[in-house]
Motif scaffolding. Structure first.
Motif, mmCIF file in Angstrom:
data_model
loop_
_atom_site.group_PDB
_atom_site.id
_atom_site.type_symbol
_atom_site.label_atom_id
_atom_site.label_comp_id
_atom_site.label_asym_id
_atom_site.label_seq_id
_atom_site.Cartn_x
_atom_site.Cartn_y
_atom_site.Cartn_z
ATOM 1 N N ASP A 120 0.825 -1.210 0.000
ATOM 2 C CA ASP A 120 0.000 0.000 0.000
ATOM 3 C C ASP A 120 0.862 1.265 0.000
ATOM 4 N N ALA A 121 2.017 1.193 0.656
ATOM 5 C CA ALA A 121 2.925 2.350 0.660
ATOM 6 C C ALA A 121 3.563 2.555 -0.707
ATOM 7 N N GLY A 122 3.657 1.470 -1.483
ATOM 8 C CA GLY A 122 4.338 1.543 -2.772
ATOM 9 C C GLY A 122 3.418 1.378 -3.956
ATOM 10 N N ALA A 123 2.164 1.779 -3.810
ATOM 11 C CA ALA A 123 1.214 1.654 -4.913
ATOM 12 C C ALA A 123 1.768 2.332 -6.165
ATOM 13 N N GLY A 124 1.846 1.566 -7.251
ATOM 14 C CA GLY A 124 2.384 2.094 -8.507
ATOM 15 C C GLY A 124 3.882 1.958 -8.632
ATOM 16 N N ILE A 125 4.571 1.710 -7.523
ATOM 17 C CA ILE A 125 6.031 1.532 -7.544
ATOM 18 C C ILE A 125 6.391 0.066 -7.339
ATOM 19 N N VAL A 126 5.696 -0.609 -6.414
ATOM 20 C CA VAL A 126 5.907 -2.043 -6.214
ATOM 21 C C VAL A 126 5.033 -2.787 -7.207
ATOM 22 N N THR A 127 5.654 -3.461 -8.160
ATOM 23 C CA THR A 127 4.890 -4.144 -9.208
ATOM 24 C C THR A 127 5.094 -5.651 -9.206
ATOM 25 N N GLU A 157 -3.146 -13.728 -2.676
ATOM 26 C CA GLU A 157 -4.433 -13.028 -2.756
ATOM 27 C C GLU A 157 -4.235 -11.518 -2.605
ATOM 28 N N MET A 158 -3.356 -11.147 -1.677
ATOM 29 C CA MET A 158 -3.067 -9.739 -1.423
ATOM 30 C C MET A 158 -2.443 -9.074 -2.654
ATOM 31 N N CYS A 159 -1.524 -9.786 -3.286
ATOM 32 C CA CYS A 159 -0.878 -9.249 -4.489
ATOM 33 C C CYS A 159 -1.880 -9.113 -5.629
ATOM 34 N N ALA A 160 -2.726 -10.128 -5.799
ATOM 35 C CA ALA A 160 -3.714 -10.086 -6.881
ATOM 36 C C ALA A 160 -4.659 -8.907 -6.718
ATOM 37 N N ALA A 161 -5.038 -8.620 -5.485
ATOM 38 C CA ALA A 161 -5.961 -7.513 -5.227
ATOM 39 C C ALA A 161 -5.345 -6.162 -5.563
ATOM 40 N N ARG A 162 -4.016 -6.102 -5.574
ATOM 41 C CA ARG A 162 -3.316 -4.838 -5.839
ATOM 42 C C ARG A 162 -2.605 -4.832 -7.186
ATOM 43 N N ASP A 163 -2.888 -5.826 -8.010
ATOM 44 C CA ASP A 163 -2.300 -5.919 -9.352
ATOM 45 C C ASP A 163 -0.774 -5.975 -9.292
#
Length: 209
Positions: A29-36, A59-65
């Motif tokens: 969540d802190a790295g949204a758009g940076i952690v891919t 599951e957590m990774c899938a939810a955040r693409d």
């Protein structure tokens, strides 16, 4: 047309039980758009236990693409329906991984400090190559030391993305970004302290480069 900025590729600590799922959520969540991408790396557990540990993280990774990549094991990646697998030099071939995981799987290969290994991996159909270690690492011993010139050469000559790995921190990552690394693979620099703060610090360095 602008180049895609460098991104973060998180590698799990060996212990992913206990409170780790909560820590991963904070880091993502802190790295949204940076952690891919997130690499699931556990040792010394059987496949059944590994699958149980992986489930909430996947599951957590899938939810955040965020791509969920399994370290070393083609069989585990297939069992989990993971987004891909990361292969060391003795973990099977790109062709074997492609046959098992399908055309859409992300397959990465450890290439240490070798142009030759990286070109071979690319010719075999790897989706990315990993170079390192660039700095001393407390996460994993490495007899190989890569130089910035390797990243620069690869960035100029080859379109396949490169991952820089090994002892990377917010304090030392700028030269790697500027040399053309597409991803920074990080573990200890994130999990050995406040994971959200560390991810934000990496994001600041990426934005400033």
């Amino acid at each position: 047309m602008t180049e895609t900025p460098c991104q973060l590729y998180l590698i799990s600590p060996l212990d992913v039980g206990g409170t780790f799922p909560d820590r991963l959520a904070r880091a993502l969540d802190a790295g949204a758009g940076i952690v891919t991408a997130f690499q699931f790396r556990v040792k010394g557990v059987d496949q059944h236990e590994a699958a149980a540990l992986a489930a909430p993280l996947q599951e957590m990774c899938a939810a955040r693409d965020v791509a969920f990549i399994v370290n070393d094991s083609i069989a585990l990646a297939r069992r989990l329906g993971a987004d891909g697998v990361h292969l060391g030099q003795s973990d099977g071939t790109v062709a074997e991984a492609r046959d098992a995981l399908g055309r859409e799987a992300q397959i990465g290969v450890t290439c240490h400090a070798s142009r030759h290994l990286a070109l071979e991996a690319g010719e075999a159909g790897a989706d990315y190559v990993a170079f390192g270690a660039f700095f001393p690492s407390t996460t994993k011993d490495s007899e190989h030391r890569a130089e910035l010139e390797l990243l620069e050469w690869w960035h100029e000559m080859v379109e396949i993305p490169s991952v820089a790995i090994g002892g990377i921190t917010p304090a030392n990552c700028r030269p790697l970004i500027e040399a053309g690394a597409d991803f920074l693979a990080v573990s200890g620099a994130v999990w050995n302290g406040d994971e959200a703060a560390a991810v934000r610090a990496f994001a600041e360095q990426i934005a400033a480069s």
